[in-house]
Every structure is written in C-alpha cells, then in structure tokens.
Design a protein around this motif. Sequence first.
Motif, PDB file in Angstrom:
ATOM      1  N   ARG A  63       0.690  -1.143  -0.035  1.00 31.85           N
ATOM      2  CA  ARG A  63      -0.040   0.062   0.153  1.00 31.85           C
ATOM      3  C   ARG A  63       0.913   1.205   0.104  1.00 31.85           C
ATOM      4  O   ARG A  63       1.376   1.552   1.088  1.00 31.85           O
ATOM      5  CB  ARG A  63      -0.834   0.045   1.206  1.00 31.85           C
ATOM      6  N   TRP A  64       0.788   1.913  -1.261  1.00 28.59           N
ATOM      7  CA  TRP A  64       1.707   3.207  -1.146  1.00 28.59           C
ATOM      8  C   TRP A  64       0.790   4.437  -0.727  1.00 28.59           C
ATOM      9  O   TRP A  64      -0.496   4.276  -0.655  1.00 28.59           O
ATOM     10  CB  TRP A  64       2.167   3.470  -2.791  1.00 28.59           C
ATOM     11  N   SER A  66       0.275   5.505   2.256  1.00 31.41           N
ATOM     12  CA  SER A  66      -0.888   4.983   3.248  1.00 31.41           C
ATOM     13  C   SER A  66      -0.176   5.195   4.891  1.00 31.41           C
ATOM     14  O   SER A  66       0.155   4.276   5.511  1.00 31.41           O
ATOM     15  CB  SER A  66      -1.215   3.730   3.131  1.00 31.41           C
ATOM     16  N   PRO A  67      -0.054   6.617   5.248  1.00 30.49           N
ATOM     17  CA  PRO A  67       0.428   6.773   6.490  1.00 30.49           C
ATOM     18  C   PRO A  67      -0.436   5.881   7.387  1.00 30.49           C
ATOM     19  O   PRO A  67      -1.412   6.056   7.620  1.00 30.49           O
ATOM     20  CB  PRO A  67       0.333   8.184   6.523  1.00 30.49           C
ATOM     21  N   VAL A  68       0.385   5.590   8.649  1.00 29.14           N
ATOM     22  CA  VAL A  68      -0.101   4.874   9.680  1.00 29.14           C
ATOM     23  C   VAL A  68      -0.797   6.038  10.817  1.00 29.14           C
ATOM     24  O   VAL A  68      -0.163   7.055  11.108  1.00 29.14           O
ATOM     25  CB  VAL A  68       0.880   4.079  10.648  1.00 29.14           C
ATOM     26  N   LEU A  69      -2.019   6.047  10.947  1.00 32.37           N
ATOM     27  CA  LEU A  69      -2.518   6.982  11.956  1.00 32.37           C
ATOM     28  C   LEU A  69      -2.635   6.486  13.268  1.00 32.37           C
ATOM     29  O   LEU A  69      -2.688   7.323  14.264  1.00 32.37           O
ATOM     30  CB  LEU A  69      -4.094   7.358  11.360  1.00 32.37           C
ATOM     31  N   GLY A  70      -2.933   5.243  13.556  1.00 25.28           N
ATOM     32  CA  GLY A  70      -3.164   4.557  14.837  1.00 25.28           C
ATOM     33  C   GLY A  70      -3.085   3.036  14.839  1.00 25.28           C
ATOM     34  O   GLY A  70      -3.300   2.584  13.647  1.00 25.28           O
ATOM     35  N   PHE A  71      -2.981   2.313  15.947  1.00 23.42           N
ATOM     36  CA  PHE A  71      -3.225   1.233  16.105  1.00 23.42           C
ATOM     37  C   PHE A  71      -3.622   0.817  17.357  1.00 23.42           C
ATOM     38  O   PHE A  71      -3.550   1.325  18.326  1.00 23.42           O
ATOM     39  CB  PHE A  71      -1.763   0.448  15.592  1.00 23.42           C
ATOM     40  N   ARG A  72      -4.023  -0.565  17.419  1.00 16.41           N
ATOM     41  CA  ARG A  72      -4.472  -1.206  18.683  1.00 16.41           C
ATOM     42  C   ARG A  72      -4.118  -2.499  18.711  1.00 16.41           C
ATOM     43  O   ARG A  72      -4.465  -3.332  17.802  1.00 16.41           O
ATOM     44  CB  ARG A  72      -6.209  -0.840  19.111  1.00 16.41           C
ATOM     45  N   GLN A  73      -3.823  -3.105  19.816  1.00 15.36           N
ATOM     46  CA  GLN A  73      -3.049  -4.379  19.749  1.00 15.36           C
ATOM     47  C   GLN A  73      -4.013  -5.383  20.668  1.00 15.36           C
ATOM     48  O   GLN A  73      -4.401  -4.859  21.900  1.00 15.36           O
ATOM     49  CB  GLN A  73      -1.564  -4.228  20.241  1.00 15.36           C
ATOM     50  N   ASP A  74      -4.074  -6.504  20.534  1.00 13.35           N
ATOM     51  CA  ASP A  74      -4.681  -7.638  21.503  1.00 13.35           C
ATOM     52  C   ASP A  74      -3.798  -8.747  21.340  1.00 13.35           C
ATOM     53  O   ASP A  74      -2.687  -8.906  20.852  1.00 13.35           O
ATOM     54  CB  ASP A  74      -6.142  -7.905  21.177  1.00 13.35           C
ATOM     55  N   ALA A  75      -4.159  -9.801  22.136  1.00 12.57           N
ATOM     56  CA  ALA A  75      -3.386 -11.027  22.307  1.00 12.57           C
ATOM     57  C   ALA A  75      -3.093 -11.788  20.841  1.00 12.57           C
ATOM     58  O   ALA A  75      -2.229 -12.571  20.742  1.00 12.57           O
ATOM     59  CB  ALA A  75      -4.085 -11.876  23.282  1.00 12.57           C
ATOM     60  N   GLY A  77      -3.026 -10.158  17.770  1.00  6.77           N
ATOM     61  CA  GLY A  77      -2.429  -9.211  16.442  1.00  6.77           C
ATOM     62  C   GLY A  77      -2.548  -7.901  16.804  1.00  6.77           C
ATOM     63  O   GLY A  77      -2.712  -7.418  17.753  1.00  6.77           O
ATOM     64  N   VAL A  78      -2.885  -7.047  15.800  1.00  7.66           N
ATOM     65  CA  VAL A  78      -2.890  -5.650  15.768  1.00  7.66           C
ATOM     66  C   VAL A  78      -3.630  -5.272  14.700  1.00  7.66           C
ATOM     67  O   VAL A  78      -3.548  -5.733  13.462  1.00  7.66           O
ATOM     68  CB  VAL A  78      -1.269  -5.078  15.710  1.00  7.66           C
ATOM     69  N   ASP A  79      -4.601  -4.237  15.006  1.00  4.85           N
ATOM     70  CA  ASP A  79      -5.453  -3.565  13.932  1.00  4.85           C
ATOM     71  C   ASP A  79      -4.579  -2.180  13.842  1.00  4.85           C
ATOM     72  O   ASP A  79      -4.370  -1.499  14.720  1.00  4.85           O
ATOM     73  CB  ASP A  79      -6.740  -3.311  14.477  1.00  4.85           C
ATOM     74  N   VAL A  80      -4.646  -1.632  12.464  1.00  4.80           N
ATOM     75  CA  VAL A  80      -3.616  -0.765  12.115  1.00  4.80           C
ATOM     76  C   VAL A  80      -4.555   0.138  11.328  1.00  4.80           C
ATOM     77  O   VAL A  80      -5.089  -0.322  10.180  1.00  4.80           O
ATOM     78  CB  VAL A  80      -2.355  -1.213  11.347  1.00  4.80           C
ATOM     79  N   PRO A  85      -5.370   6.159  -0.226  1.00  4.13           N
ATOM     80  CA  PRO A  85      -6.478   5.788  -1.203  1.00  4.13           C
ATOM     81  C   PRO A  85      -7.074   4.565  -0.496  1.00  4.13           C
ATOM     82  O   PRO A  85      -8.319   4.267  -0.892  1.00  4.13           O
ATOM     83  CB  PRO A  85      -5.559   5.548  -2.259  1.00  4.13           C
ATOM     84  N   ASP A  86      -6.426   3.796   0.431  1.00  2.00           N
ATOM     85  CA  ASP A  86      -7.027   2.381   0.881  1.00  2.00           C
ATOM     86  C   ASP A  86      -7.027   2.642   2.212  1.00  2.00           C
ATOM     87  O   ASP A  86      -6.855   1.555   3.108  1.00  2.00           O
ATOM     88  CB  ASP A  86      -5.968   1.319   0.490  1.00  2.00           C
ATOM     89  N   GLY A  87      -7.489   3.819   2.966  1.00  2.00           N
ATOM     90  CA  GLY A  87      -7.554   4.054   4.213  1.00  2.00           C
ATOM     91  C   GLY A  87      -8.535   3.157   4.964  1.00  2.00           C
ATOM     92  O   GLY A  87      -9.410   2.519   4.299  1.00  2.00           O
ATOM     93  N   GLY A  88      -8.514   2.974   6.059  1.00  2.00           N
ATOM     94  CA  GLY A  88      -9.184   2.302   7.040  1.00  2.00           C
ATOM     95  C   GLY A  88      -8.435   1.481   8.080  1.00  2.00           C
ATOM     96  O   GLY A  88      -7.344   2.018   8.210  1.00  2.00           O
TER      97      GLY A  88
END
Length: 195
Positions: A63-64, A66-75, A77-80, A85-88
């Motif tokens: 993904r070109w 596509s800056p990282v805005l935030g993340f949340r981690q659990d046991a 994996g991680v949601d980034v 253009p492919d935000g989310g």
Amino acid sequence: MPVERRRLYVELSRHLAHRQAGHLAGLPLDFSDLPTRYPHTLAIVQADIERELDQHDLGAPVRWASPVLGFRQDATGVDVEIDGPDGGWIRAAYLVGCDGGRSAVRKLAGIGFDGTDATMTGMLADVELTAPPAGPLFSQRGGPGDFSVLGFQEGWYRLIVQRHDRVLDRAVEPGFEDFRELFREVAGTDFGMHS
C-alpha cells in the motif's frame, strides 16, 4: 527460495547492475574477495523495484501513500489504521516500525528516541546523467561535504550528497531542483542530471 520469490528475483535481475564494490559513509569497499557466491551489490532503480512489487503477489499487499494513523493491539495481533487511497483498518499479526527516525509507529507506541538533533543534511536521488564520471562508483569527500555517484543500468545513477555544515528544514519536502542545487554546491557539477 520459494518459487514466487525466485520469479520476482529473476524479474528484478533484468534491471540489476552487479557491482563488486560499494561504500560505507563514502569510504570505498571492495567485495570481490568475500567468501560468498554473491560477492557483489545489486543496484536497481527504486521505480523498478516498486513496479515489480506491484506486479507480484508475495502474500502481502503493498500500500503506497498510506501513513499509519493509529493502532490497537490484542493477544492475537494488531489493527492498524491507515490514511490514503486505501484508508481504514488493516488486521495483521505484527506491526513493525521500520519507518525511519521520525517513525509514526514508534511515536504512537510511546517509544522514545534518545538521539540528537541533526547536524548535517543528506539527500539521495535516482537520476539520469548526460555527463557521468568514469566507472561504476565515484565518491569524493572534502569542502562542505561529500558525494557519491553509483551507476545502475544504462544512463541511470544513484547520487548521494551530504552537506556537513547545514541542516535543511525537515518541514519542507525537497524537490529535484533542491537536490540539484545542493549537489552542485558540494560537487561543483551536477553531471548533467535530469529525469
């Protein structure tokens, strides 16, 4: 090497320039007597790498812009959260902060950076040259900085320049003319750089 990775290597090899030399901080290195089957560096223009990555499925999408805005981690994996253009949100097993000294991932994770402020400016560009220096590697130190010219494929070169007595504003993204001006200041020429 897995079949798909070997195929990508073969495709990239069409663009490669094999060099038995390199440099570390502008100091020449000779790789010709290394105890390996591959005593060389492989030089390839960044645009060719990006094009080939886009054409091959290696199990993870690229993904070109596509800056990282935030993340949340659990046991498990991680949601980034990404912008662009492919935000989310993207789900992954790992998130690795390999995005430089001003790493968004490091900052979002609350990891400090015990470094110092910059004391010099360095720039790199892959360009075409109409009047290149002789040889696949040219490097010179002295005056206000140092510079290197590394030959890639026919006509294309990676130019690296470092000005030791000036730090450019990091808030301003330099363009081609900024690079050319800095290179001329240090090298005394631009070797006819274009493209």
